[in-house]
Write an enzyme that holds these catalytic residues in place. Structure first.
Site, PDB file in Angstrom:
ATOM      1  N   THR A  66      -3.770 -21.931  58.549  1.00  0.00           N
ATOM      2  CA  THR A  66      -3.317 -23.316  58.426  1.00  0.00           C
ATOM      3  C   THR A  66      -4.511 -24.256  58.344  1.00  0.00           C
ATOM      4  O   THR A  66      -5.665 -23.812  58.251  1.00  0.00           O
ATOM      5  CB  THR A  66      -2.351 -23.675  59.582  1.00  0.00           C
ATOM      6  OG1 THR A  66      -1.731 -24.923  59.296  1.00  0.00           O
ATOM      7  CG2 THR A  66      -3.071 -23.743  60.926  1.00  0.00           C
ATOM      8  N   LYS A  70      -6.772 -23.172  54.337  1.00  0.00           N
ATOM      9  CA  LYS A  70      -5.961 -22.457  53.348  1.00  0.00           C
ATOM     10  C   LYS A  70      -6.683 -22.243  52.021  1.00  0.00           C
ATOM     11  O   LYS A  70      -6.551 -21.186  51.398  1.00  0.00           O
ATOM     12  CB  LYS A  70      -4.646 -23.200  53.119  1.00  0.00           C
ATOM     13  CG  LYS A  70      -3.746 -23.221  54.345  1.00  0.00           C
ATOM     14  CD  LYS A  70      -2.490 -24.014  54.100  1.00  0.00           C
ATOM     15  CE  LYS A  70      -1.641 -24.072  55.363  1.00  0.00           C
ATOM     16  NZ  LYS A  70      -0.399 -24.840  55.168  1.00  0.00           N
ATOM     17  N   ASP A 106       4.212 -21.306  52.071  1.00  0.00           N
ATOM     18  CA  ASP A 106       4.470 -22.744  52.063  1.00  0.00           C
ATOM     19  C   ASP A 106       5.210 -23.110  50.776  1.00  0.00           C
ATOM     20  O   ASP A 106       6.121 -23.945  50.778  1.00  0.00           O
ATOM     21  CB  ASP A 106       3.170 -23.542  52.122  1.00  0.00           C
ATOM     22  CG  ASP A 106       2.508 -23.522  53.479  1.00  0.00           C
ATOM     23  OD1 ASP A 106       3.222 -23.377  54.491  1.00  0.00           O
ATOM     24  OD2 ASP A 106       1.275 -23.655  53.534  1.00  0.00           O
ATOM     25  N   GLY A 130      -1.681 -36.611  50.144  1.00  0.00           N
ATOM     26  CA  GLY A 130      -2.379 -35.446  50.671  1.00  0.00           C
ATOM     27  C   GLY A 130      -2.296 -34.290  49.686  1.00  0.00           C
ATOM     28  O   GLY A 130      -1.201 -33.833  49.356  1.00  0.00           O
ATOM     29  N   GLY A 132      -4.305 -31.319  49.960  1.00  0.00           N
ATOM     30  CA  GLY A 132      -4.998 -30.140  50.493  1.00  0.00           C
ATOM     31  C   GLY A 132      -4.154 -28.891  50.306  1.00  0.00           C
ATOM     32  O   GLY A 132      -3.307 -28.807  49.403  1.00  0.00           O
ATOM     33  N   TYR A 224       5.223 -30.806  61.648  1.00  0.00           N
ATOM     34  CA  TYR A 224       6.419 -30.480  62.444  1.00  0.00           C
ATOM     35  C   TYR A 224       6.156 -30.495  63.939  1.00  0.00           C
ATOM     36  O   TYR A 224       7.058 -30.242  64.736  1.00  0.00           O
ATOM     37  CB  TYR A 224       7.007 -29.129  62.025  1.00  0.00           C
ATOM     38  CG  TYR A 224       6.218 -27.926  62.499  1.00  0.00           C
ATOM     39  CD1 TYR A 224       6.570 -27.270  63.683  1.00  0.00           C
ATOM     40  CD2 TYR A 224       5.135 -27.454  61.783  1.00  0.00           C
ATOM     41  CE1 TYR A 224       5.853 -26.179  64.126  1.00  0.00           C
ATOM     42  CE2 TYR A 224       4.416 -26.359  62.221  1.00  0.00           C
ATOM     43  CZ  TYR A 224       4.781 -25.727  63.388  1.00  0.00           C
ATOM     44  OH  TYR A 224       4.058 -24.645  63.818  1.00  0.00           O
ATOM     45  N   GLY A 245       9.632 -31.331  58.630  1.00  0.00           N
ATOM     46  CA  GLY A 245       8.619 -30.288  58.539  1.00  0.00           C
ATOM     47  C   GLY A 245       9.041 -29.025  59.268  1.00  0.00           C
ATOM     48  O   GLY A 245       8.528 -27.942  58.995  1.00  0.00           O
TER      49      GLY A 245
END
Length: 277
Positions: A66, A70, A106, A130, A132, A224, A245
């Site tokens: 995570t 990643k 994901d 975002g 990423g 989340y 999330g």
């Protein structure tokens, strides 16, 4: 420890509140597979990501990865799926005899979460803040769901521009733009997405003020922990349909478990167990 124990782990920063260890331990119990799943924080272990990854390669069957590793992990594995290669980020690694293999749950998890909440509804025009590792997976997921247009915002504009070029090449039917201001880019959007760490335990705040959410139809937050982020609380107050999330956490975990074990879970039973704990 029994030799048949499945040894797994999660590498990331600021993951003390992660519920992934709980999910995979319950999954192992449900499948009758003794499972150890450890939180591996490089700074606390006194090593960098490369050293922790190398240790896992000889001590574990697989790992999840995570924030913020990643994209780094994607460069250390073989990725068989061409779509996942295009994403350029992996969150699940299997240590196999011929080397580490990378996967991205994901991507599949976001599509499953969207379907659970919104059914077959198309995403429409979407703002994603975002770009990423998780953002890249969600962006490709949006393309797969038939999003009409995607507006990308990132503090690192070059990162957003790179993703935009890749998305345009992979999905020419979807219009992709890079914007500098999230509030301006939110105007006229159907969907609003946070793929930054803002709102996570230890990273308070929101990437978009509530006033900018008016008129949108739905919102998703990749964060989340906590589940009720300020981003989603504001979106709900504006009447948007919410994709938590937690749903991404759940489905990416279910899909990762299938990769780790080769077996499918009773998803409803797992969901109930996780909500009880």
């Amino acid at each position: 420890m029994p030799s048949d124990t499945l040894r797994l782990g999660l590498i990331g920063d600021n993951i003390r509140a992660s519920r992934s260890p709980l999910l995979h331990r319950i999954a192992g119990e449900m499948l009758g597979i003794p499972t150890v799943y450890d939180s591996l924080i490089p700074a606390e272990l006194g090593h960098d990501f490369d050293a922790v990854f190398a240790d896992c390669a000889v001590t574990r069957a697989g790992i999840n990865v995570t924030y913020p590793y990643k994209e780094v992990a994607a460069r250390k594995v073989t990725v068989d799926d061409p779509l996942v290669r295009g994403i350029g980020a992996v969150n699940t690694v299997l240590f196999e005899a011929d080397g580490p293999k990378g996967h991205n749950t994901d991507f599949t998890g976001f599509k499953a979460a969207h379907a659970r909440v919104r059914g077959a509804a198309a995403p429409g025009t979407v703002l994603m803040i975002g770009t990423g590792g998780v953002g890249r997976a969600v962006a490709f997921g949006l393309a797969g769901l038939g999003a009409t247009a995607l507006r990308l915002v990132d503090r690192d504009r070059a990162k957003a521009e790179t993703l935009a070029v890749e998305l345009r090449a992979a999905t020419p039917a979807m219009t992709v733009e890079v914007a500098g201001d999230a509030e301006a880019a939110a105007r006229g959007c159907d969907g609003l997405i946070n793929c930054t760490p803002l709102g996570m335990d230890g990273y308070p705040g929101t990437p978009l003020p509530r006033a900018a959410m008016a008129g949108a139809a739905w919102a998703f937050d990749a964060v989340y922990t906590p589940e009720d982020t300020l981003f989603l609380t504001d979106a709900a107050a504006e009447g948007l349909q919410i994709i938590s999330g937690w749903e991404l956490y759940f489905y990416q975990g279910v899909h990762a478990s299938r990769l780790f074990t080769g077996r499918s879970l009773d998803e409803d039973a797992l969901r109930s167990r996780l909500r009880e704990d």
